[in-house]
Scaffold this active site. Structure first.
Site, PDB file in Angstrom:
ATOM      1  N   HIS A 163      -8.311   0.923  -4.039  1.00 12.58           N
ATOM      2  CA  HIS A 163      -9.241   0.704  -2.924  1.00 12.58           C
ATOM      3  C   HIS A 163      -9.916   2.032  -2.587  1.00 12.58           C
ATOM      4  CE1 HIS A 163      -9.513  -0.543   1.641  1.00 12.58           C
ATOM      5  NE2 HIS A 163     -10.699  -0.391   1.091  1.00 12.58           N
ATOM      6  N   MET A 169     -12.142   4.266  -0.562  1.00 13.26           N
ATOM      7  CA  MET A 169     -12.817   4.470   0.730  1.00 13.26           C
ATOM      8  C   MET A 169     -13.490   5.830   0.658  1.00 13.26           C
ATOM      9  SD  MET A 169      -9.744   2.904   3.023  1.00 13.26           S
ATOM     10  CE  MET A 169      -8.566   3.075   1.664  1.00 13.26           C
ATOM     11  N   ASP A 226      -6.471  -6.711   4.102  1.00 14.87           N
ATOM     12  CA  ASP A 226      -5.873  -5.378   4.151  1.00 14.87           C
ATOM     13  C   ASP A 226      -5.957  -4.794   5.555  1.00 14.87           C
ATOM     14  OD1 ASP A 226      -4.975  -2.808   3.584  1.00 14.87           O
ATOM     15  OD2 ASP A 226      -6.709  -2.253   2.361  1.00 14.87           O
ATOM     16  N   GLY A 227      -4.779  -4.505   6.127  1.00  9.52           N
ATOM     17  CA  GLY A 227      -4.733  -3.830   7.413  1.00  9.52           C
ATOM     18  C   GLY A 227      -3.942  -4.601   8.452  1.00  9.52           C
ATOM     19  N   GLY A 228      -2.793  -4.046   8.853  1.00  8.81           N
ATOM     20  CA  GLY A 228      -1.998  -4.669   9.901  1.00  8.81           C
ATOM     21  C   GLY A 228      -1.348  -5.983   9.511  1.00  8.81           C
ATOM     22  N   SER A 243       0.857  -1.196   0.000  1.00 12.80           N
ATOM     23  CA  SER A 243       0.000   0.000   0.000  1.00 12.80           C
ATOM     24  C   SER A 243       0.884   1.234   0.000  1.00 12.80           C
ATOM     25  CB  SER A 243      -0.896   0.016   1.243  1.00 12.80           C
ATOM     26  OG  SER A 243      -1.444   1.316   1.389  1.00 12.80           O
ATOM     27  N   GLY A 259       1.213  -2.162   4.110  1.00 18.01           N
ATOM     28  CA  GLY A 259       1.764  -0.816   3.982  1.00 18.01           C
ATOM     29  C   GLY A 259       3.015  -0.662   4.819  1.00 18.01           C
ATOM     30  N   SER A 260       2.816  -0.455   6.121  1.00 20.85           N
ATOM     31  CA  SER A 260       3.984  -0.203   6.979  1.00 20.85           C
ATOM     32  C   SER A 260       4.949  -1.375   7.034  1.00 20.85           C
ATOM     33  CB  SER A 260       3.517   0.208   8.386  1.00 20.85           C
ATOM     34  OG  SER A 260       2.333  -0.421   8.740  1.00 20.85           O
ATOM     35  N   MET A 308     -11.279  -6.087   5.303  1.00 26.40           N
ATOM     36  CA  MET A 308     -10.496  -5.137   6.101  1.00 26.40           C
ATOM     37  C   MET A 308     -10.192  -5.754   7.464  1.00 26.40           C
ATOM     38  SD  MET A 308      -9.930  -2.468   4.248  1.00 26.40           S
ATOM     39  CE  MET A 308      -9.021  -1.684   5.585  1.00 26.40           C
ATOM     40  N   GLY A 366      -2.994   3.859   8.032  1.00 24.89           N
ATOM     41  CA  GLY A 366      -2.031   2.771   8.023  1.00 24.89           C
ATOM     42  C   GLY A 366      -1.476   2.587   9.428  1.00 24.89           C
ATOM     43  N   GLY A 367      -0.740   1.506   9.622  1.00 23.63           N
ATOM     44  CA  GLY A 367      -0.016   1.301  10.874  1.00 23.63           C
ATOM     45  C   GLY A 367      -0.858   0.858  12.055  1.00 23.63           C
ATOM     46  N   ASP A 420      -4.724   3.469  -1.828  1.00 18.76           N
ATOM     47  CA  ASP A 420      -5.787   3.746  -0.867  1.00 18.76           C
ATOM     48  C   ASP A 420      -6.321   5.160  -1.046  1.00 18.76           C
ATOM     49  OD1 ASP A 420      -6.041   1.362   0.770  1.00 18.76           O
ATOM     50  OD2 ASP A 420      -3.982   1.765   1.404  1.00 18.76           O
ATOM     51  N   HIS A 428      -1.112  -1.241  -4.407  1.00 21.22           N
ATOM     52  CA  HIS A 428      -2.384  -0.958  -3.734  1.00 21.22           C
ATOM     53  C   HIS A 428      -2.488   0.537  -3.447  1.00 21.22           C
ATOM     54  CE1 HIS A 428      -5.858  -2.195  -1.258  1.00 21.22           C
ATOM     55  NE2 HIS A 428      -5.475  -1.260  -0.404  1.00 21.22           N
ATOM     56  N   MET A 473      -8.932   7.962   0.072  1.00 20.25           N
ATOM     57  CA  MET A 473      -9.751   8.317   1.240  1.00 20.25           C
ATOM     58  C   MET A 473     -10.295   9.738   1.094  1.00 20.25           C
ATOM     59  SD  MET A 473      -7.222   6.949   4.208  1.00 20.25           S
ATOM     60  CE  MET A 473      -6.642   5.244   4.226  1.00 20.25           C
TER      61      MET A 473
HETATM   62  C1  DX5 Z   1      -6.375   1.320   5.604  1.00 20.07           C
HETATM   63  C2  DX5 Z   1      -5.858   1.002   4.232  1.00 20.07           C
HETATM   64  C3  DX5 Z   1      -4.746  -0.008   4.220  1.00 20.07           C
HETATM   65  C4  DX5 Z   1      -3.548   0.445   4.991  1.00 20.07           C
HETATM   66  C5  DX5 Z   1      -2.605  -0.692   5.183  1.00 20.07           C
HETATM   67  O1  DX5 Z   1      -7.506   2.128   5.518  1.00 20.07           O
HETATM   68  O2  DX5 Z   1      -6.887   0.484   3.414  1.00 20.07           O
HETATM   69  O3  DX5 Z   1      -4.403  -0.369   2.897  1.00 20.07           O
HETATM   70  O4  DX5 Z   1      -2.875   1.493   4.345  1.00 20.07           O
HETATM   71  O5  DX5 Z   1      -1.553  -0.228   5.944  1.00 20.07           O
HETATM   72  P1  DX5 Z   1      -0.890  -1.149   7.052  1.00 20.07           P
HETATM   73  O6  DX5 Z   1      -0.350  -2.354   6.355  1.00 20.07           O
HETATM   74  O7  DX5 Z   1       0.172  -0.271   7.620  1.00 20.07           O
HETATM   75  O8  DX5 Z   1      -1.950  -1.499   8.045  1.00 20.07           O
HETATM   76 ZN    ZN Z   2      -6.413  -0.516   1.351  1.00 19.40          ZN
END
Ligand code: DX5
Ligand code: ZN
Length: 245
Positions: free
Chosen positions: A68, A70, A175-177, A10, A197-198, A139, A146-147, A37, A35, A39
């Site tokens: 993605h 959002m 997706d997420g963590g 991401s 992401g992170s 999710m 992120g993070g 994101d 990916h 928002m």
């Molecule tokens: C959250 C995003 C994710 C996020 C993932 O709203 O959709 O894609 O950036 O980041 P990590 O891997 O750091 O949770």
């Molecule tokens: Zn995402």
């Protein structure tokens, strides 16, 4: 044959001051998809970037752009993201009253259609759109940032959706963590596309990113469902090729 695991970094976790270089780096580091994101500060409590940024980075890599969204409303913006170069456009089941229409619109634009579920949304929400989607995104954090820490409550949902998918050629993305420490459990539950992401943008160099991607991939490949069980629910053609540009 089991599908290959997709690793989708991401870019929300990239250094935005050097976004182009970051795209080039994760491309060289072995990312399968990119990916993106998006928002809007309305559907989620954060604002990231829009179609113009995606259009600007599109020429930098030939990899699949996994976009993605959002945002709500989403329908008025689908064409802009398609024109910007998205390959997969994923909308949230919670983002509007007419999910079926949004998914039809994405396919009518010639793009792969994805649907995403927030952690509190149960999987029956997508039962009647399964034949309209190419990807389901679970999710494992509340979307917006992120993070955040991975929500273990979603493992059961991933397992249930894998069963719902049956023999349909649908990618199951998480997706997420996601980290190298939980990628095995996620893949064992039935996910075959992992966003990170992170956990990817840790360190500075292409070599660091390559190590991070490889570690997540090895953990996922090691944890994935044994071929015998998985073969019954995933068709042989469901490999990376179905999303080829
Ligand atoms: C959250 C995003 C994710 C996020 C993932 O709203 O959709 O894609 O950036 O980041 P990590 O891997 O750091 O949770
Ligand atoms: Zn995402």
């Amino acid at each position: 044959m089991t599908p290959e695991i997709i690793i989708a970094p991401s870019i929300l976790a990239a250094n935005f001051a050097r976004l182009g270089e970051e795209i080039t780096a994760i491309d060289a580091a072995g990312a399968d998809w990119i990916h993106c994101d998006v928002m809007d500060g309305h559907f989620v409590p954060n604002i990231s970037f829009g179609a113009d940024v995606i259009k600007a980075i599109r020429p930098l890599t030939a990899k699949i752009f996994d976009v993605h969204l959002m945002i709500a409303p989403v329908d008025p913006y689908l064409e802009a993201f398609a024109k910007a170069g998205a390959d997969i456009i994923t909308v949230h089941a919670e983002a509007g009253a007419h999910l079926d229409r949004s998914l039809q619109a994405i396919r009518a634009l010639g793009k792969k259609a994805g649907v995403s579920l927030c952690p509190a949304t149960p999987e029956p929400a997508i039962e009647y759109v399964l034949d309209r989607v190419d990807l389901i995104l679970v999710m494992t954090v509340n979307p917006g940032f992120g993070g955040q820490s991975f929500l273990g409550s979603q493992i059961e949902k991933i397992q249930r959706i894998r069963q719902m998918i049956g023999d349909r050629p649908i990618r199951l993305e998480v997706d997420g963590g996601v980290t190298r420490d939980n990628a095995g459990v996620v893949a064992a539950a039935g996910a075959d596309a992992l966003v990170a992401g992170s956990a990817v943008f840790r360190g500075k160099s292409t070599a660091d990113y390559a190590d991070n991607i490889a570690a997540i991939r090895v953990a996922a490949e090691t944890g994935r469902v044994p071929k015998r069980q998985y073969a019954s629910v995933v068709p042989a053609h469901a490999n990376k090729g179905e999303f080829a540009r």
